[in-house]
Design a protein around this motif. Structure first.
Motif, short mmCIF file in Angstrom:
data_model
loop_
_atom_site.label_atom_id
_atom_site.label_comp_id
_atom_site.label_asym_id
_atom_site.label_seq_id
_atom_site.Cartn_x
_atom_site.Cartn_y
_atom_site.Cartn_z
N SER A 1 -40.63 -4.00 -9.07
CA SER A 1 -40.48 -2.42 -8.02
C SER A 1 -40.25 -2.91 -6.85
O SER A 1 -39.99 -2.45 -5.30
N ASP A 2 -41.15 -4.16 -6.69
CA ASP A 2 -41.24 -5.14 -5.18
C ASP A 2 -39.95 -6.86 -4.59
O ASP A 2 -40.16 -6.75 -4.16
N GLY A 3 -39.49 -5.68 -5.49
CA GLY A 3 -37.61 -6.79 -5.79
C GLY A 3 -38.20 -8.36 -6.08
O GLY A 3 -36.83 -9.01 -6.64
N SER A 4 -39.80 -8.15 -6.93
CA SER A 4 -39.61 -9.77 -7.77
C SER A 4 -38.31 -9.79 -9.03
O SER A 4 -38.24 -8.84 -9.26
N ASP A 5 -38.53 -10.91 -9.41
CA ASP A 5 -38.69 -11.04 -10.74
C ASP A 5 -39.61 -11.10 -11.54
O ASP A 5 -41.03 -11.43 -11.59
N ALA A 6 -38.89 -10.38 -12.83
CA ALA A 6 -39.93 -10.54 -14.04
C ALA A 6 -40.16 -11.04 -15.08
O ALA A 6 -39.09 -11.63 -15.26
N VAL A 7 -41.34 -11.57 -15.96
CA VAL A 7 -41.38 -12.94 -16.32
C VAL A 7 -42.20 -11.68 -17.24
O VAL A 7 -43.24 -11.78 -17.60
N LEU A 8 -41.24 -11.99 -18.46
CA LEU A 8 -41.50 -11.28 -19.97
C LEU A 8 -41.63 -12.13 -21.31
O LEU A 8 -40.94 -13.10 -20.79
N THR A 9 -43.21 -11.93 -21.79
CA THR A 9 -43.65 -12.79 -22.65
C THR A 9 -43.64 -12.32 -24.01
O THR A 9 -43.85 -10.81 -23.45
N ALA A 10 -44.06 -12.58 -25.13
CA ALA A 10 -44.68 -11.47 -25.66
C ALA A 10 -46.19 -10.83 -26.05
O ALA A 10 -45.93 -9.74 -26.76
N ASP A 11 -46.04 -11.08 -25.11
CA ASP A 11 -48.11 -10.42 -24.28
C ASP A 11 -47.96 -9.62 -23.13
O ASP A 11 -48.44 -10.06 -22.85
#
Length: 116
Positions: A68-78
């Motif tokens: 929502s703040d325009g930053s990149d999301a960091v997806l992980t298993a948890d």
């Protein structure tokens, strides 16, 4: 968001599993459970529950500018213990892309329909 949807339905997403492919046992000692107060989940096999990477090559997608703040999301298993966005939220799904070209929305829809 994924977490809100899961907790709103009082169940975890079907793809949140233990290493032996069973569902984890989750409790919410401090209700309500939400992105800032995730449930405590354990697996009978001793593994840490998590999400399997959705990309066909076994990786997680990159969600450029998806928060929502325009930053990149960091997806992980948890994702429950480590939300991908700084505000504890989840990225907009349409911003997520697999490096190998896996069609995520089609794959997620297919998985959802198979749950029924």
């Amino acid at each position: 968001d994924l977490f809100g949807l899961a907790m709103g339905q009082r169940r975890l997403p079907p793809n949140y599993k233990c290493a032996d492919d069973t569902k984890p046992k989750c409790t919410c000692p401090n209700k309500p459970c939400n992105a800032k107060n995730p449930p405590d989940c354990t697996c009978d096999d001793g593994s840490t529950p998590g999400f399997k990477p959705p990309c066909d090559d076994g990786s997680f997608p990159v969600c450029a500018g998806g928060c929502s703040d325009g930053s990149d999301a960091v997806l992980t298993a948890d994702l429950l213990q480590n939300p991908p966005c700084p505000d504890g939220g989840f990225p907009r799904p349409r911003t997520c892309k697999c490096a190998d070209g896996t069609k995520l929305l089609r794959k997620l829809l297919r998985a959802f329909l198979q749950q029924g």
